[in-house]
Design a protein around this motif. Structure first.
Motif, PDB file in Angstrom:
ATOM      1  N   GLN A   1      10.707  16.247  -7.700  1.00 54.16           N
ATOM      2  CA  GLN A   1      10.757  15.047  -6.889  1.00 54.16           C
ATOM      3  C   GLN A   1       9.502  14.218  -7.136  1.00 54.16           C
ATOM      4  OE1 GLN A   1      11.457  15.848  -2.785  1.00 54.16           O
ATOM      5  NE2 GLN A   1      11.414  13.693  -2.166  1.00 54.16           N
ATOM      6  N   VAL A   2       9.679  12.928  -7.290  1.00 58.96           N
ATOM      7  CA  VAL A   2       8.576  12.023  -7.578  1.00 58.96           C
ATOM      8  C   VAL A   2       8.036  11.443  -6.269  1.00 58.96           C
ATOM      9  CG1 VAL A   2       7.921   9.880  -8.720  1.00 58.96           C
ATOM     10  CG2 VAL A   2       9.511  11.451  -9.844  1.00 58.96           C
ATOM     11  N   GLN A   3       6.720  11.387  -6.171  1.00 61.05           N
ATOM     12  CA  GLN A   3       6.067  10.743  -5.034  1.00 61.05           C
ATOM     13  C   GLN A   3       5.082   9.704  -5.535  1.00 61.05           C
ATOM     14  OE1 GLN A   3       4.515  14.192  -2.854  1.00 61.05           O
ATOM     15  NE2 GLN A   3       6.176  13.955  -1.378  1.00 61.05           N
ATOM     16  N   LEU A   4       4.934   8.637  -4.781  1.00 61.09           N
ATOM     17  CA  LEU A   4       4.054   7.527  -5.152  1.00 61.09           C
ATOM     18  C   LEU A   4       3.083   7.247  -4.020  1.00 61.09           C
ATOM     19  CD1 LEU A   4       6.830   5.077  -6.435  1.00 61.09           C
ATOM     20  CD2 LEU A   4       5.596   6.794  -7.754  1.00 61.09           C
ATOM     21  N   VAL A   5       1.830   6.980  -4.383  1.00 63.43           N
ATOM     22  CA  VAL A   5       0.829   6.598  -3.391  1.00 63.43           C
ATOM     23  C   VAL A   5       0.017   5.435  -3.948  1.00 63.43           C
ATOM     24  CG1 VAL A   5      -1.160   7.291  -2.033  1.00 63.43           C
ATOM     25  CG2 VAL A   5       0.690   8.932  -2.456  1.00 63.43           C
ATOM     26  N   GLU A   6       0.009   4.327  -3.209  1.00 58.39           N
ATOM     27  CA  GLU A   6      -0.744   3.144  -3.615  1.00 58.39           C
ATOM     28  C   GLU A   6      -2.121   3.146  -2.977  1.00 58.39           C
ATOM     29  OE1 GLU A   6       3.564   1.736  -2.650  1.00 58.39           O
ATOM     30  OE2 GLU A   6       2.019   3.001  -1.763  1.00 58.39           O
ATOM     31  N   SER A   7      -3.030   2.437  -3.622  1.00 61.03           N
ATOM     32  CA  SER A   7      -4.371   2.207  -3.056  1.00 61.03           C
ATOM     33  C   SER A   7      -4.944   0.948  -3.673  1.00 61.03           C
ATOM     34  CB  SER A   7      -5.295   3.403  -3.320  1.00 61.03           C
ATOM     35  OG  SER A   7      -5.485   3.576  -4.702  1.00 61.03           O
ATOM     36  N   GLY A   8      -6.042   0.476  -3.117  1.00 59.93           N
ATOM     37  CA  GLY A   8      -6.747  -0.656  -3.692  1.00 59.93           C
ATOM     38  C   GLY A   8      -6.571  -1.970  -2.974  1.00 59.93           C
ATOM     39  N   GLY A   9      -5.736  -1.998  -1.948  1.00 57.59           N
ATOM     40  CA  GLY A   9      -5.573  -3.231  -1.205  1.00 57.59           C
ATOM     41  C   GLY A   9      -6.828  -3.585  -0.415  1.00 57.59           C
ATOM     42  N   GLY A  10      -6.843  -4.788   0.120  1.00 63.46           N
ATOM     43  CA  GLY A  10      -7.985  -5.216   0.913  1.00 63.46           C
ATOM     44  C   GLY A  10      -7.896  -6.680   1.251  1.00 63.46           C
ATOM     45  N   SER A  11      -9.006  -7.218   1.742  1.00 62.50           N
ATOM     46  CA  SER A  11      -9.084  -8.633   2.118  1.00 62.50           C
ATOM     47  C   SER A  11     -10.040  -9.340   1.183  1.00 62.50           C
ATOM     48  CB  SER A  11      -9.568  -8.765   3.563  1.00 62.50           C
ATOM     49  OG  SER A  11      -8.645  -8.190   4.455  1.00 62.50           O
ATOM     50  N   VAL A  12      -9.592 -10.438   0.608  1.00 64.42           N
ATOM     51  CA  VAL A  12     -10.428 -11.219  -0.297  1.00 64.42           C
ATOM     52  C   VAL A  12     -10.227 -12.694  -0.005  1.00 64.42           C
ATOM     53  CG1 VAL A  12     -10.373  -9.499  -2.158  1.00 64.42           C
ATOM     54  CG2 VAL A  12      -8.635 -11.310  -2.081  1.00 64.42           C
ATOM     55  N   GLN A  13     -11.133 -13.501  -0.511  1.00 65.88           N
ATOM     56  CA  GLN A  13     -10.981 -14.953  -0.403  1.00 65.88           C
ATOM     57  C   GLN A  13     -10.156 -15.471  -1.577  1.00 65.88           C
ATOM     58  OE1 GLN A  13     -15.018 -16.529   0.027  1.00 65.88           O
ATOM     59  NE2 GLN A  13     -14.688 -16.625   2.237  1.00 65.88           N
ATOM     60  N   ALA A  14      -9.591 -16.628  -1.388  1.00 66.83           N
ATOM     61  CA  ALA A  14      -8.810 -17.250  -2.458  1.00 66.83           C
ATOM     62  C   ALA A  14      -9.654 -17.356  -3.724  1.00 66.83           C
ATOM     63  CB  ALA A  14      -8.342 -18.632  -2.019  1.00 66.83           C
ATOM     64  N   GLY A  15      -9.015 -17.055  -4.848  1.00 68.63           N
ATOM     65  CA  GLY A  15      -9.723 -17.046  -6.117  1.00 68.63           C
ATOM     66  C   GLY A  15     -10.274 -15.689  -6.507  1.00 68.63           C
ATOM     67  N   GLY A  16     -10.257 -14.754  -5.563  1.00 67.18           N
ATOM     68  CA  GLY A  16     -10.792 -13.434  -5.824  1.00 67.18           C
ATOM     69  C   GLY A  16      -9.815 -12.533  -6.560  1.00 67.18           C
ATOM     70  N   SER A  17     -10.245 -11.280  -6.749  1.00 69.19           N
ATOM     71  CA  SER A  17      -9.457 -10.314  -7.516  1.00 69.19           C
ATOM     72  C   SER A  17      -9.401  -8.981  -6.792  1.00 69.19           C
ATOM     73  CB  SER A  17     -10.082 -10.096  -8.899  1.00 69.19           C
ATOM     74  OG  SER A  17     -10.096 -11.283  -9.662  1.00 69.19           O
ATOM     75  N   LEU A  18      -8.343  -8.240  -7.075  1.00 72.36           N
ATOM     76  CA  LEU A  18      -8.195  -6.867  -6.612  1.00 72.36           C
ATOM     77  C   LEU A  18      -7.476  -6.087  -7.700  1.00 72.36           C
ATOM     78  CD1 LEU A  18      -6.917  -7.303  -2.921  1.00 72.36           C
ATOM     79  CD2 LEU A  18      -9.109  -6.307  -3.597  1.00 72.36           C
ATOM     80  N   ARG A  19      -7.650  -4.776  -7.693  1.00 74.79           N
ATOM     81  CA  ARG A  19      -6.868  -3.913  -8.569  1.00 74.79           C
ATOM     82  C   ARG A  19      -6.174  -2.860  -7.723  1.00 74.79           C
ATOM     83  NH1 ARG A  19      -8.287   0.043 -13.699  1.00 74.79           N
ATOM     84  NH2 ARG A  19      -9.100   1.386 -12.033  1.00 74.79           N
ATOM     85  N   LEU A  20      -4.878  -2.868  -7.765  1.00 77.27           N
ATOM     86  CA  LEU A  20      -4.081  -1.879  -7.054  1.00 77.27           C
ATOM     87  C   LEU A  20      -3.752  -0.723  -7.988  1.00 77.27           C
ATOM     88  CD1 LEU A  20      -1.530  -4.217  -5.212  1.00 77.27           C
ATOM     89  CD2 LEU A  20      -3.876  -3.608  -4.579  1.00 77.27           C
ATOM     90  N   SER A  21      -3.713   0.467  -7.422  1.00 86.05           N
ATOM     91  CA  SER A  21      -3.361   1.663  -8.182  1.00 86.05           C
ATOM     92  C   SER A  21      -2.166   2.344  -7.534  1.00 86.05           C
ATOM     93  CB  SER A  21      -4.536   2.648  -8.225  1.00 86.05           C
ATOM     94  OG  SER A  21      -5.655   2.073  -8.839  1.00 86.05           O
ATOM     95  N   CYS A  22      -1.363   2.971  -8.356  1.00 85.94           N
ATOM     96  CA  CYS A  22      -0.216   3.747  -7.868  1.00 85.94           C
ATOM     97  C   CYS A  22      -0.210   5.073  -8.632  1.00 85.94           C
ATOM     98  CB  CYS A  22       1.082   2.988  -8.094  1.00 85.94           C
ATOM     99  SG  CYS A  22       2.571   3.933  -7.674  1.00 85.94           S
ATOM    100  N   VAL A  23      -0.502   6.148  -7.923  1.00 84.03           N
ATOM    101  CA  VAL A  23      -0.505   7.469  -8.530  1.00 84.03           C
ATOM    102  C   VAL A  23       0.880   8.087  -8.404  1.00 84.03           C
ATOM    103  CG1 VAL A  23      -1.486   9.775  -8.471  1.00 84.03           C
ATOM    104  CG2 VAL A  23      -2.951   7.790  -8.073  1.00 84.03           C
ATOM    105  N   VAL A  24       1.391   8.562  -9.523  1.00 81.95           N
ATOM    106  CA  VAL A  24       2.724   9.175  -9.579  1.00 81.95           C
ATOM    107  C   VAL A  24       2.564  10.687  -9.647  1.00 81.95           C
ATOM    108  CG1 VAL A  24       4.907   9.260 -10.828  1.00 81.95           C
ATOM    109  CG2 VAL A  24       3.532   7.156 -10.845  1.00 81.95           C
ATOM    110  N   SER A  25       3.169  11.400  -8.734  1.00 84.90           N
ATOM    111  CA  SER A  25       3.120  12.858  -8.759  1.00 84.90           C
ATOM    112  C   SER A  25       4.535  13.419  -8.774  1.00 84.90           C
ATOM    113  CB  SER A  25       2.347  13.395  -7.557  1.00 84.90           C
ATOM    114  OG  SER A  25       2.977  13.018  -6.348  1.00 84.90           O
ATOM    115  N   GLY A  26       4.624  14.688  -9.162  1.00 84.16           N
ATOM    116  CA  GLY A  26       5.936  15.305  -9.234  1.00 84.16           C
ATOM    117  C   GLY A  26       6.517  15.172 -10.626  1.00 84.16           C
ATOM    118  N   ASN A  27       7.829  15.078 -10.698  1.00 94.40           N
ATOM    119  CA  ASN A  27       8.534  15.038 -11.973  1.00 94.40           C
ATOM    120  C   ASN A  27       8.469  13.637 -12.576  1.00 94.40           C
ATOM    121  OD1 ASN A  27      10.126  15.661 -14.155  1.00 94.40           O
ATOM    122  ND2 ASN A  27      12.047  15.585 -13.020  1.00 94.40           N
ATOM    123  N   SER A  28       7.264  13.243 -13.010  1.00 98.32           N
ATOM    124  CA  SER A  28       7.051  11.878 -13.502  1.00 98.32           C
ATOM    125  C   SER A  28       7.792  11.624 -14.811  1.00 98.32           C
ATOM    126  CB  SER A  28       5.565  11.605 -13.670  1.00 98.32           C
ATOM    127  OG  SER A  28       4.995  12.517 -14.589  1.00 98.32           O
TER     128      SER A  28
END
Length: 126
Positions: A1-28
């Motif tokens: 069974q595959v499970q997903l967990v996201e991270s990296g969200g947050g609050s930024v001002q317009a024009g800014g940047s973020l990097r989101l991650s999604c870790v895949v576990s299980g039968n990837s």
């Protein structure tokens, strides 16, 4: 069974940047497509970026093309979404999703994905 967990969200001002991650576990190995979707309050969930796990083909919605980049690190079983030049209208709960089939006509359709993470919030202020 595959499970997903996201991270990296947050609050930024317009024009800014973020990097989101999604870790895949299980039968990837069963996952053929990975997608990033988002849902703003009162709006439908929409697909923003897709990557095929084999060939690494990517596609983007028109609203994020040129600003967001999806990538994958197979050694880390992680899919990333780089968000640049953020706008207030990018504010949403961002989800990663996995599909064990991969058809171009369903890449951006949420109902085609059976495996979802819990989501990570992105807030962009003006």
């Amino acid at each position: 069974q595959v499970q997903l967990v996201e991270s990296g969200g947050g609050s930024v001002q317009a024009g800014g940047s973020l990097r989101l991650s999604c870790v895949v576990s299980g039968n990837s190995f069963s996952v053929k497509c990975m997608g990033w979707f988002r849902q703003a309050p009162g709006k439908d969930r929409e697909g923003v970026a897709i990557i095929t796990t084999g060939a690494g083909r990517t596609d983007y919605s028109d609203s994020v093309k040129g600003r967001f980049t999806i990538s994958q690190d197979n050694a880390k079983n992680t899919v990333y979404l780089q968000l640049n030049s953020l706008k207030p209208e990018d504010t949403a709960l961002y989800y990663c999703a996995a599909n064990t089939a991969c058809f171009t006509d369903t890449w951006f359709i949420p109902a085609a994905y059976s495996i979802w993470g819990p989501g990570t919030h992105v807030t962009v202020s003006s």
